[in-house]
Design a protein around this motif. Structure first.
Motif, short mmCIF file in Angstrom:
data_model
loop_
_atom_site.label_atom_id
_atom_site.label_comp_id
_atom_site.label_asym_id
_atom_site.label_seq_id
_atom_site.Cartn_x
_atom_site.Cartn_y
_atom_site.Cartn_z
N ILE A 183 0.84 -1.21 0.00
CA ILE A 183 0.00 0.00 0.00
C ILE A 183 0.87 1.25 0.00
O ILE A 183 0.60 2.23 -0.72
N ALA A 184 1.94 1.23 0.80
CA ALA A 184 2.79 2.40 0.93
C ALA A 184 3.49 2.75 -0.38
O ALA A 184 3.57 3.92 -0.76
N ILE A 185 4.00 1.74 -1.11
CA ILE A 185 4.73 2.03 -2.35
C ILE A 185 3.76 2.53 -3.42
O ILE A 185 4.10 3.40 -4.23
N LEU A 186 2.53 2.01 -3.43
CA LEU A 186 1.54 2.49 -4.39
C LEU A 186 1.18 3.95 -4.12
O LEU A 186 1.18 4.79 -5.03
N LEU A 187 0.89 4.27 -2.85
CA LEU A 187 0.53 5.65 -2.50
C LEU A 187 1.71 6.59 -2.66
O LEU A 187 1.53 7.76 -3.04
N PHE A 188 2.92 6.11 -2.36
CA PHE A 188 4.10 6.96 -2.50
C PHE A 188 4.32 7.36 -3.96
O PHE A 188 4.65 8.52 -4.25
N LEU A 230 9.16 8.63 3.97
CA LEU A 230 7.79 8.79 3.47
C LEU A 230 7.07 9.93 4.18
O LEU A 230 6.42 10.78 3.55
N ILE A 231 7.20 9.99 5.49
CA ILE A 231 6.48 11.01 6.26
C ILE A 231 7.01 12.40 5.93
O ILE A 231 6.24 13.35 5.73
N ILE A 232 8.34 12.55 5.87
CA ILE A 232 8.91 13.86 5.54
C ILE A 232 8.55 14.26 4.11
O ILE A 232 8.29 15.44 3.82
N CYS A 256 -1.64 11.32 0.40
CA CYS A 256 -1.41 9.94 -0.03
C CYS A 256 -0.11 9.39 0.54
O CYS A 256 -0.07 8.27 1.09
N VAL A 257 0.97 10.17 0.46
CA VAL A 257 2.26 9.69 0.94
C VAL A 257 2.25 9.56 2.47
O VAL A 257 2.77 8.58 3.02
N LEU A 258 1.66 10.53 3.16
CA LEU A 258 1.56 10.43 4.63
C LEU A 258 0.74 9.22 5.04
O LEU A 258 1.09 8.51 5.99
N LEU A 259 -0.37 8.97 4.34
CA LEU A 259 -1.20 7.81 4.68
C LEU A 259 -0.42 6.52 4.51
O LEU A 259 -0.46 5.64 5.38
N GLY A 260 0.30 6.40 3.40
CA GLY A 260 1.12 5.20 3.21
C GLY A 260 2.18 5.04 4.27
O GLY A 260 2.44 3.93 4.76
N GLY A 261 2.83 6.14 4.66
CA GLY A 261 3.86 6.07 5.69
C GLY A 261 3.32 5.65 7.03
O GLY A 261 3.91 4.80 7.72
N ILE A 269 0.49 3.96 7.63
CA ILE A 269 0.03 2.57 7.55
C ILE A 269 1.21 1.62 7.72
O ILE A 269 1.14 0.62 8.46
N LEU A 270 2.31 1.90 7.04
CA LEU A 270 3.49 1.06 7.16
C LEU A 270 4.06 1.12 8.57
O LEU A 270 4.51 0.09 9.11
N LEU A 271 4.06 2.29 9.19
CA LEU A 271 4.58 2.42 10.54
C LEU A 271 3.74 1.61 11.53
O LEU A 271 4.28 0.88 12.38
N LEU A 272 2.42 1.69 11.43
CA LEU A 272 1.55 0.94 12.33
C LEU A 272 1.71 -0.56 12.14
O LEU A 272 1.67 -1.33 13.11
N ALA A 273 1.88 -0.99 10.90
CA ALA A 273 2.05 -2.43 10.65
C ALA A 273 3.40 -2.92 11.14
O ALA A 273 3.54 -4.09 11.51
N ALA A 274 4.41 -2.05 11.14
CA ALA A 274 5.76 -2.48 11.49
C ALA A 274 6.02 -2.45 12.99
O ALA A 274 6.88 -3.20 13.48
N LEU A 275 5.32 -1.62 13.74
CA LEU A 275 5.63 -1.47 15.16
C LEU A 275 5.57 -2.77 15.94
O LEU A 275 6.51 -3.12 16.64
N PRO A 276 4.50 -3.57 15.84
CA PRO A 276 4.45 -4.78 16.67
C PRO A 276 5.21 -5.97 16.12
O PRO A 276 5.50 -6.91 16.86
N CYS A 277 5.53 -5.99 14.84
CA CYS A 277 6.06 -7.24 14.27
C CYS A 277 7.22 -6.99 13.31
O CYS A 277 7.37 -7.70 12.33
N TRP A 278 8.08 -5.99 13.56
CA TRP A 278 9.23 -5.78 12.68
C TRP A 278 10.21 -6.94 12.76
O TRP A 278 10.79 -7.37 11.78
N ASP A 279 10.40 -7.50 13.97
CA ASP A 279 11.33 -8.60 14.14
C ASP A 279 10.61 -9.94 14.19
O ASP A 279 11.05 -10.87 14.85
N VAL A 280 9.48 -10.04 13.47
CA VAL A 280 8.69 -11.27 13.55
C VAL A 280 9.46 -12.46 13.00
O VAL A 280 9.28 -13.60 13.45
#
Length: 501
Positions: free
Chosen positions: A303-308, A371-373, A462-467, A469-480
């Motif tokens: 989603i992030a790469i599409l919106l970016f 992405l956020i910046i 669009c870019v902020l939304l993608g950033g 979304i990716l941040l929320l998905a990565a916070l709990p399971c980056w080292d999954v």
């Protein structure tokens, strides 16, 4: 068969040099298309949204066709594909000088040049990876800066050529320069193993062994032979009434007929096994794709790469027109804004790539930060009313666009090295889709509101939304992948196996 060893030097540095110049020559004009965009607006009088399709197609078609490009390079080799693509890029640019309307440019510049660029990108990356192993990151970083340097130089070059020779003359000269890709391609010598310089040939009698997917081959052949025998016995009843010559020709006891019968059976069996193998590979591909999207981080990355790309790509195409719409005088444009984006993109690729190599840097969080910046910088464009502020924002956006250099790191960290090729191909397809849609959407917003303000607020959102979304998905399971989860208790299954004895 022994695979060739990457030399990590030697002729590989020639490959790096010619790959750099190949990307410089093929991507220079498509990335600096913002200079041509203004001229096309004046020449054809079409809306900004429709005219933006030309540049967006040139950047997006190559990514959308990345599976086809990979197949061509695998089948014909990097040298052949590079030479053929050089003709595509040069021919497309020269044809564009004859365009009677904007729809002709969709084909000549958007599709032909875009497809040539996609083929050349795949060819240069593939042959560079073949020649380098331990220094592969450095080699890929060097050749990827070719497109950024091309953007920096071609923005000023095309503007100068338009002043002296007009739009048509500019496209003819740029197309002639692209013919130098043929010389670069001729130097892309294929890497071959000294122990096995030629492809291994398959003996005819081993073809079935190569494509057979089941162990019961002999049994299947015998069954097929019995079926054919029954068919011959049925035909034999009918052939008794035929003349002797025809009967002798169709008699299954005839050695020639028996050999023909066996050949037919083997070919039929071969086709069946090949079809089963292909079908199984398609099922495996679909299964792997579904498993990738079950990964939360990968789904968010998609989603992030599409919106970016929908929101982040338009500035490189439209920034010159933004300056004109903001009533910035041409004499104040000491350097084209697109040139600033190009040189800062090269700097961003190098510095972000270096930062990604530090062990204490989390590459995914670094990518999210870019992405956020980027989204915040896009939202600030409507507030910029002078050349200085537009130049600063162009430099920031160009530097952050260099996050393409760390995108393979992020993908590898998310799905693992074994699934990198599959996952990267999917992501690049949707990146191409975003590149194709982004500039026309921004242009349509301008046609609708007669200002770029809402268009760039939309891009930044669009870019902020993608950033986020990716941040929320990565916070709990980056080292999954690295976390050791407690293994569930094994479930016992009992099978009654029938004995064949």
């Amino acid at each position: 068969m022994e695979f060739p060893k990457s030399p990590d030097g030697g002729w590989g540095w020639v490959i790096v040099a010619v790959s750099f110049f190949t990307q410089f020559l093929c991507y220079g004009s498509p990335l600096a298309v913002g200079v041509l965009y203004i001229e096309w607006l004046d020449a054809f009088g079409e809306g900004k949204g429709k005219t933006a399709w030309v540049g967006s197609l040139a950047s997006g078609v190559g990514l959308l066709a990345s599976p086809v490009c990979s197949l061509c390079v695998s089948s014909f080799g990097a040298r052949s594909v590079t030479i053929f693509s050089g003709f595509l890029v040069a021919g497309g640019l020269m044809l564009s000088s004859l365009a009677p309307n904007i729809y002709f440019l969709f084909f000549s510049y958007g599709i032909v040049v875009g497809l040539g660029c996609g083929l050349l990108y795949t060819a240069t990356v593939t042959i560079t990876c073949q020649y380098f192993d331990s220094r592969r990151g450095l080699a890929l970083g060097l050749i990827s800066t070719g497109s950024s340097v091309g953007l920096f130089i071609y923005a000023a070059l095309q503007r100068m050529l338009i002043e002296f020779y007009g739009l048509d003359g500019c496209l003819l000269i740029v197309g002639a320069l692209a013919l130098n890709i043929l010389a670069c391609g001729s130097l892309m010598r294929p890497l071959q193993s000294p122990a096995c310089p030629f492809p291994e040939k398959i003996a005819p009698e081993n073809v079935l062994e190569r494509y057979s997917t089941y162990s019961e081959k002999e049994k299947s052949l015998e069954e097929n032979l019995n079926i054919v025998d029954k068919g011959y016995s049925t035909e034999d009843k009918c052939t008794n009434t035929l003349p002797n010559g025809d009967w002798a020709r169709d008699n299954p006891q005839n050695p020639t007929a028996a050999a023909h019968k066996k050949k037919v059976v083997e070919q039929t069996y071969f086709c069946k096994q090949l079809a089963k193998r292909k079908w199984q590979s398609y099922r495996n591909y679909c299964g792997e794709t579904v498993s990738l999207f079950k990964n939360k981080v990968f789904a968010a990355l998609f989603i992030a790469i599409l919106l970016f790309d929908i929101g982040g790509f338009p500035p490189s195409l439209l920034m010159e027109d933004v300056a004109r719409s903001s009533n910035v005088r041409e004499e104040d444009l000491t350097m084209p804004l697109i040139s600033i984006i190009g040189i800062m993109t090269a700097v961003g690729k190098l510095l972000l790539g270096i930062m990604a190599d530090f062990k204490w840097v989390n590459t995914l969080y670094l990518y999210v930060a870019t992405l956020i910046i980027t989204g915040l910088a896009l939202c600030a464009i409507p507030l910029a009313k002078s050349y200085i502020t537009l130049a600063i924002l162009s430099g920031i956006l160009g530097f952050l666009t260099g996050n393409w250099s760390i995108f393979p790191y992020v993908t590898t960290k998310t799905v693992g090295i074994d699934k990198l090729a599959h996952a990267y191909g999917i992501l690049m397809f949707f990146a191409g889709l975003g590149n194709s849609l982004g500039p026309p959407i921004v242009g349509w917003f301008y046609d609708w509101t007669q200002t770029y303000d809402i268009a760039f607020y939309f891009s930044g959102f669009c870019v902020l939304l993608g950033g986020f979304i990716l941040l929320l998905a990565a916070l709990p399971c980056w080292d999954v992948c690295n976390r050791k989860l407690p293994k569930p208790a094994p479930t016992a299954f009992f099978y009654k196996v029938a004995s064949n004895v």
